[in-house]
Design an enzyme around this catalytic site. Structure first.
Site, PDB file in Angstrom:
ATOM      1  N   SER A 141      -9.481   2.898   9.958  1.00  0.00           N
ATOM      2  CA  SER A 141      -8.953   3.255   8.637  1.00  0.00           C
ATOM      3  C   SER A 141      -9.171   2.073   7.707  1.00  0.00           C
ATOM      4  O   SER A 141      -9.227   0.917   8.152  1.00  0.00           O
ATOM      5  CB  SER A 141      -7.456   3.559   8.735  1.00  0.00           C
ATOM      6  OG  SER A 141      -6.855   3.590   7.456  1.00  0.00           O
ATOM      7  N   TYR A 156       0.689   0.418  11.847  1.00  0.00           N
ATOM      8  CA  TYR A 156      -0.552   1.174  11.734  1.00  0.00           C
ATOM      9  C   TYR A 156      -1.693   0.273  11.265  1.00  0.00           C
ATOM     10  O   TYR A 156      -2.787   0.267  11.846  1.00  0.00           O
ATOM     11  CB  TYR A 156      -0.361   2.335  10.769  1.00  0.00           C
ATOM     12  CG  TYR A 156      -1.589   3.200  10.593  1.00  0.00           C
ATOM     13  CD1 TYR A 156      -1.953   4.118  11.574  1.00  0.00           C
ATOM     14  CD2 TYR A 156      -2.375   3.104   9.446  1.00  0.00           C
ATOM     15  CE1 TYR A 156      -3.084   4.916  11.412  1.00  0.00           C
ATOM     16  CE2 TYR A 156      -3.499   3.890   9.288  1.00  0.00           C
ATOM     17  CZ  TYR A 156      -3.852   4.797  10.275  1.00  0.00           C
ATOM     18  OH  TYR A 156      -4.981   5.574  10.113  1.00  0.00           O
TER      19      TYR A 156
END
Length: 249
Positions: A141, A156
């Site tokens: 990501s 994350y």
């Protein structure tokens, strides 16, 4: 991009990017292995893959658990006798910040799936990928390389930054055997990721991108298929960003 009869294992294939990737590989004639924890969703993707190509193999497993990850790869080899492509796509987020007292519980849960499971599947799959001169695509990501977005995504972001670096380390080690390892870093994508992570869905994500749009899962799947194909035979250890210009802003 011909993947006829090649075997592709995709973790987190029950929805979103993983599901789209499974369908696109099926269209290209691959033997697809779809892994996830939600059997109902997996059966739905099974049907969609079967409509476009061969029926995929469903492997219901929680890959954050070592024995289940091992069983998933073993089942793949038992069924097909080989492995050509590993797509480490499974991932989620769990809120936790330094100040709210939930940081470590968040970190342990997120790292177990987003990083440790990807590393473990890579280790398990590598002997088979060496035989086929196959390759690995990790799904990361832009949160792993951009400036921090929000404190609740600390775990994350850290997991994805670590996955990016693991990709480079693995690419270097496995290059000796002709196995390529790359990573894709999506920006905002229209999936159920936020709902699955217990987060409030941001309906105006396009406002954060330079192109004023949000990607469909298929766009990321197309990039994954390119990197897995012979058209990318000279690419390894690379991070391909598809973020509609999010990082520019």
């Amino acid at each position: 991009m011909a993947f006829a009869d090649k075997v592709v294992f995709i973790s987190g294939a029950s929805s979103g990017i993983g599901a789209a990737t499974a369908i696109e590989f099926a269209k290209e004639g691959a033997n697809v292995v779809i892994n996830g924890r939600n059997e109902t969703k997996l059966k739905n993707i099974f049907q969609q893959c079967a409509e476009h190509g061969k029926e995929p193999l469903i492997v219901k497993a929680d890959i954050s658990k070592d024995e289940e990850a091992k069983r998933a790869i073993e089942k793949t080899i038992e069924q097909f006798g080989r492995l050509d492509v590993l797509v480490n796509n499974a991932g989620f987020s769990k809120s936790g910040t330094i100040l709210d007292g939930n940081l470590m519980s968040s970190y342990d849960a997120v790292i177990a799936t987003n990083l440790r499971a990807a590393m473990h599947l890579t280790e398990l799959a590598t002997p088979h990928l060496i035989k086929t001169k196959g390759n690995i695509i990790n799904v990361s990501s832009i949160c792993g390389s951009s400036v921090p977005v929000t404190p609740i995504l600390i775990s994350y972001c850290v997991s994805k930054a670590a996955l990016d670096h693991f990709t480079r380390c693995a690419a270097l080690e496995l290059s000796e055997f002709g196995v390529r390892v790359n990573v894709v870093s999506p920006g905002p994508v229209l999936t159920d990721f936020q709902e699955n992570s217990g987060m409030v869905r941001d309906t105006d994500q396009k406002g954060f991108t330079a192109l004023k749009r949000v990607s469909e899962s298929k766009e990321i799947a197309d990039l994954i298929l390119f990197l897995a194909s012979d058209k990318a035979k000279g690419i390894t250890g690379s991070n391909y960003v598809c973020d509609n210009g999010f990082l520019l802003k």
